[in-house]
Design a protein around this motif. Structure first.
Motif, mmCIF file in Angstrom:
data_model
loop_
_atom_site.group_PDB
_atom_site.id
_atom_site.type_symbol
_atom_site.label_atom_id
_atom_site.label_comp_id
_atom_site.label_asym_id
_atom_site.label_seq_id
_atom_site.Cartn_x
_atom_site.Cartn_y
_atom_site.Cartn_z
ATOM 1 N N PHE A 16 29.925 58.037 18.193
ATOM 2 C CA PHE A 16 30.709 59.269 18.245
ATOM 3 C C PHE A 16 32.207 58.975 18.277
ATOM 4 O O PHE A 16 33.017 59.776 17.819
ATOM 5 C CB PHE A 16 30.330 60.092 19.483
ATOM 6 N N GLY A 17 32.579 57.833 18.804
ATOM 7 C CA GLY A 17 33.983 57.468 18.918
ATOM 8 C C GLY A 17 34.484 56.609 17.780
ATOM 9 O O GLY A 17 35.590 56.056 17.870
ATOM 10 N N LEU A 18 33.704 56.471 16.698
ATOM 11 C CA LEU A 18 34.073 55.584 15.598
ATOM 12 C C LEU A 18 34.261 56.329 14.281
ATOM 13 O O LEU A 18 34.046 55.778 13.205
ATOM 14 C CB LEU A 18 32.991 54.504 15.425
ATOM 15 N N SER A 19 34.706 57.573 14.352
ATOM 16 C CA SER A 19 34.993 58.306 13.118
ATOM 17 C C SER A 19 36.305 57.811 12.524
ATOM 18 O O SER A 19 37.146 57.247 13.222
ATOM 19 C CB SER A 19 35.082 59.810 13.398
ATOM 20 N N SER A 20 36.476 58.027 11.246
ATOM 21 C CA SER A 20 37.697 57.598 10.557
ATOM 22 C C SER A 20 38.533 58.815 10.206
ATOM 23 O O SER A 20 38.084 59.961 10.322
ATOM 24 C CB SER A 20 37.352 56.824 9.284
ATOM 25 N N GLU A 21 39.743 58.573 9.727
ATOM 26 C CA GLU A 21 40.619 59.681 9.362
ATOM 27 C C GLU A 21 40.112 60.403 8.125
ATOM 28 O O GLU A 21 40.556 61.511 7.822
ATOM 29 C CB GLU A 21 42.048 59.201 9.155
ATOM 30 N N ASP A 22 39.168 59.808 7.403
ATOM 31 C CA ASP A 22 38.585 60.467 6.237
ATOM 32 C C ASP A 22 37.533 61.492 6.622
ATOM 33 O O ASP A 22 37.177 62.355 5.824
ATOM 34 C CB ASP A 22 37.927 59.434 5.308
ATOM 35 N N ASP A 23 36.992 61.399 7.838
ATOM 36 C CA ASP A 23 35.885 62.254 8.245
ATOM 37 C C ASP A 23 36.356 63.624 8.709
ATOM 38 O O ASP A 23 37.374 63.746 9.391
ATOM 39 C CB ASP A 23 35.114 61.602 9.400
ATOM 40 N N PHE A 24 35.582 64.636 8.357
ATOM 41 C CA PHE A 24 35.720 65.921 9.010
ATOM 42 C C PHE A 24 34.839 65.896 10.257
ATOM 43 O O PHE A 24 33.710 65.387 10.214
ATOM 44 C CB PHE A 24 35.292 67.053 8.083
ATOM 45 N N PRO A 25 35.312 66.430 11.375
ATOM 46 C CA PRO A 25 34.538 66.340 12.614
ATOM 47 C C PRO A 25 33.124 66.882 12.504
ATOM 48 O O PRO A 25 32.185 66.295 13.050
ATOM 49 C CB PRO A 25 35.376 67.160 13.611
ATOM 50 N N ASP A 26 32.945 68.003 11.795
ATOM 51 C CA ASP A 26 31.609 68.579 11.705
ATOM 52 C C ASP A 26 30.656 67.674 10.941
ATOM 53 O O ASP A 26 29.517 67.454 11.354
ATOM 54 C CB ASP A 26 31.644 69.982 11.096
#
Length: 802
Positions: A147-157
């Motif tokens: 959950f804490g490893l999203s990138s700036e390319d990801d949309f949160p949903d």
């Protein structure tokens, strides 16, 4: 396990059937989950709604399509170092996530009966909210750190949907939850869930590369900002190697390194450049009519014959062979082979290991290249993730850090005054229309000529425009371009000027990201390419209000890349296809690997936003294709969003299905491609100077892209796509016509064209066809006569658009 997607059965396409080709790489996709917005803010003690948050909406207001006000891209700001924050987020959002219709539809496509979906999700939500997945052991068991490893390319949903679905499958496959599940869903559903979860396991990605695991490689990371010399030092090691390979992100880069190695322009490590300039060498293995002699000049430097190294080139669209046994190869990253042994390998732009669509190729290079010495060049942000990957490979890692060779400073804004543009400036805009408009206005305001660079322009033309700008005698003193200047071109830019600090992403205007801003700004002040009159590089904005944004981004420290991307391998694709029900769609086969696969936290599977729609089109146009062929067309660089190419692409696929042979002439029949090409060629043979042909340029840019697609397919299916010689001949003609057409895209040229029409209209009621908007529908390109009034109107409209 292979570093490429292959397909699983030998029958005609039925989604559970796959056939194999281990040399195809998959752009993985995720279906956009747009039921609402996942939140990145820390939640209050009471469970917050997954879909609404006033504070979130205040910070990231959603705008309508084509809205003029830019927005910040929403981010899921959870820290991997704060497990409690992640657990709170998980517990407070899982219930609303479980109610999404798209989630339920996806689970059904994964083989879970409709009657079992709601009971399964209710039991899962109950376990999460009860804290059964909150213990330290459960946190590690289910990899909740993701959950804490999203990138700036990801949309949160989208990202939260991926992680929650993966945890669901992991939880439902846990033997300790067997009795609990048996009370709410059928045993056959439990078996189906467990089988799919097991099929999607990838516990040790490095084990897919046995040849690399036999070595204890020495890995050098050359990291630093743009214009710091990091890649230069790595290339010197390559030039000194007995055997070696360079791999970059662009065909343009691969072509440049190919030329420089063959010409002796890279001084090997341990050698010094002779003080006396030497002529550009031609290696003995290259004949007078070889590809090297026919290649356009990219680099302006002079080589030394004693440093010339025979080097071949391999990209997704072309091969250039100077010698069958050349010891060096220059290629794009996707064309690397894990089986080929090398003494030295150089992999450029290593930060792209986290790229949403192509990152898997860089991951495969890091963990899978069979090279004694591996040099990785790029940004500092990639160091932690590479360190994490190499812990499992037991390779030695040495990090070499570099500083900019010239300073980068903020300059005064232009405040909208184009007369303040100077020689050596680069003006950055983010649409083709704005680029040509700025080019025309700058040339009118300053009397200086502008080169142009943008994404749709063919790489050969981009390189040619860069050469014009770099040559002090060419008369092109300014360059106007998109963010395409940020990678793959060596430009003598003194100052970068941002026209705007936002870019349209297909839905709304979005502010530039930190990496985009730094990459573009860093092109200013190229070391060794500028005079000493005003050393260093400068960055500013056209409008004064945009300058604080640029300053803030340049002062901001980039965050480390969170994960490396993976592309699926042959065995996994085969396993998943066998598990999913007969009749499952291609989209579901692809989605299963994104939403179900369990990997070490340092890895995640690649995604691409267009594969869902593309796979649907392919299946609609060609129901009898094998799954292997379907994936080939999914991976092909088809210009799916280019309306000028849509009919050609559809015809190409249908022709392949019906005859297994695809002739180029048949594909072009009925298009405007040849008509526009012949029309511009007539201009070239009859006019002293080019006239503005806005529509013709757009069509020929599309034509060039389509020819590239044919070449891409010809490399993989040479029997079916055999008109390669015709394609290469047409490609050269299109490039010459595009170069001529670009010369006409100035306000001065348009005005001259209008005056010429005014003069012609006094002597004739009809003039030769002057506007490409009336190309004959037959595509034959025969000139037609057009009333003077219509032609004059078309030319004046072109003037207004500039």
């Amino acid at each position: 396990m292979q570093n490429a997607l292959a397909i699983c059965s030998r029958r005609s396409f039925s989604p559970s059937a796959n056939t194999g080709n281990p040399f195809l790489a998959l752009y993985y996709t995720t279906r956009r989950f747009r039921s609402g917005n996942f939140r990145g803010k820390k939640q209050s003690s009471s469970p917050a709604s997954l879909w609404s948050s006033s504070s979130y909406n205040d910070k990231y207001p959603r705008t309508r399509v084509n809205a003029s006000k830019p927005v910040e891209k929403p981010q899921l700001n959870l820290s991997p170092d704060n497990p409690q924050e992640i657990i709170d987020y998980f517990k407070s959002h899982v219930e609303e996530w479980s109610k999404s219709p798209k989630l339920q539809s996806r689970l059904q496509s994964f083989g879970i009966p409709r009657k079992d979906i709601d009971p399964l999700l209710r039991r899962y939500v109950k376990s999460v909210c009860a804290g059964e997945l909150s213990s330290t052991q459960a946190y590690e068991r289910y990899n909740l750190v993701r959950f804490g490893l999203s990138s700036e390319d990801d949309f949160p949903d989208d990202y939260t949907d991926i992680v929650m679905t993966a945890v669901l499958y992991d939880w439902a496959s846990d033997p300790s939850n067997q009795k609990t599940l048996e009370s709410v869903i059928t045993p056959s559903t439990i078996v189906s869930i467990r089988n799919l979860f097991e099929a999607a396991q990838n516990k040790a990605p490095p084990d897919a590369f046995p040849e690399a695991r036999k070595l204890r490689r020495k890995v050098y990371m050359h990291v630093g900002p743009t214009n710091s010399g990091k890649t230069h030092n790595a290339l010197r090691a390559l030039a000194a190697a007995n055997t070696g390979v360079y791999a970059g992100p662009l065909r343009l880069l691969a072509h440049e390194i190919w030329l420089r190695l063959n010409r002796g322009e890279i001084v090997p490590l341990g050698a010094e450049q002779d003080p006396v300039d030497a002529p550009i060498p031609t290696p003995a293995v290259v004949t007078a009519d070889s590809a090297l002699d026919a290649a356009p000049v990219v680099s302006a430097t002079r080589g030394n014959p004693k440093y010339a190294r025979p080097c071949n080139m391999l990209t997704g669209e072309e091969r250039r062979i100077v010698h069958d046994f050349a010891p060096l190869l220059s290629c794009t990253v996707e064309m690397l082979s894990a089986a080929q042994p090398w003494d030295v390998a150089v992999v450029d732009e290593i930060q792209m290991i986290a790229d949403a669509e192509r990152g898997y190729a860089w991951t495969s290079a890091v963990i899978g290249l069979n090279a004694k010495e591996l040099h990785l060049c790029g940004e500092e942000t990639a160091v932690p993730i590479v360190e994490a990957l190499l812990k499992d490979t037991e390779d030695e890692l040495v990090v070499k850090r570099y500083q900019r060779l010239t300073p980068l400073s903020i300059d005064k804004p232009l405040e909208g005054d184009l007369t303040k543009i100077e020689k050596g400036d680069c003006v950055v805009a983010f649409s083709r229309k704005r680029i040509f408009s700025l080019k025309s206005k700058i040339e009118s305001a300053t009397q200086m000529r502008c080169a142009v660079v943008y994404g749709k322009l063919p790489p050969e033309l981009r390189s040619e425009q860069a050469d014009l700008f770099n040559d002090p005698k060419s008369g092109y003193d300014v360059i106007v371009g998109s963010d395409a200047i940020g990678m793959g071109l060596n430009l003598k830019i003194r100052r970068v000027i941002f026209e705007k600090v936002s870019k349209f992403n297909g839905k709304e205007l979005q502010y530039l990201s930190l990496s985009q801003t730094k990459q573009i700004a860093g092109r200013a002040g190229r070391y060794g390419m500028l005079g000493d009159e005003k050393p260093g590089g400068f960055v500013t904005s056209l409008d004064k209000p945009d300058l604080p944004f640029i300053q803030e981004k340049l002062d901001q420290k980039p965050q480390p890349l969170p994960t490396a991307r993976l592309g699926p391998d042959y065995e996994m694709s085969q396993r998943i296809a066998r598990i999913l029900p007969l009749g499952t769609s291609l989209e579901a086969i692809l989605n299963a690997q994104i939403y179900v696969s369990k990997t070490p936290p340092a890895y995640r599977y690649s995604t691409s936003s267009q594969v869902s729609s593309v796979s649907t089109k392919i299946q609609t146009w060609a129901r009898d294709l094998t799954l292997e062929d379907c994936i080939t067309f999914v991976l092909a660089p088809m210009p799916w969003k280019d309306e000028a190419c849509t009919d050609c692409v559809q015809k190409l696929i249908k022709t392949y299905v019906n005859t297994m042979y695809v002739g180029l002439a048949d594909l072009l029949e009925g298009t405007t491609f040849m008509g526009e090409l012949e029309f511009l060629e007539k201009d070239m043979s009859t006019l002293d100077r080019p006239l503005p042909r806005v529509r013709a340029l757009e069509v020929l840019e599309s034509f060039h892209r389509f020819l590239g697609v044919y070449n891409w397919l010809a490399l993989r299916k040479p029997v079916s796509f055999s008109d390669v010689d015709e394609v290469m001949a047409l490609k050269e003609r299109v490039e010459r016509a595009l170069h001529w057409g670009l010369e006409g895209m100035t306000r001065k040229a348009v005005a001259q064209g209008v005056r010429k029409l005014e003069k012609d209209s006094t002597t004739s009621e009809q003039v030769p066809y002057m506007s490409s908007y009336e190309v004959t529908r037959s595509g034959r390109g025969k000139p037609i006569s057009t009333p003077v009034s219509k032609v004059r109107e078309a030319q004046k409209n072109a003037l207004g658009s500039l």
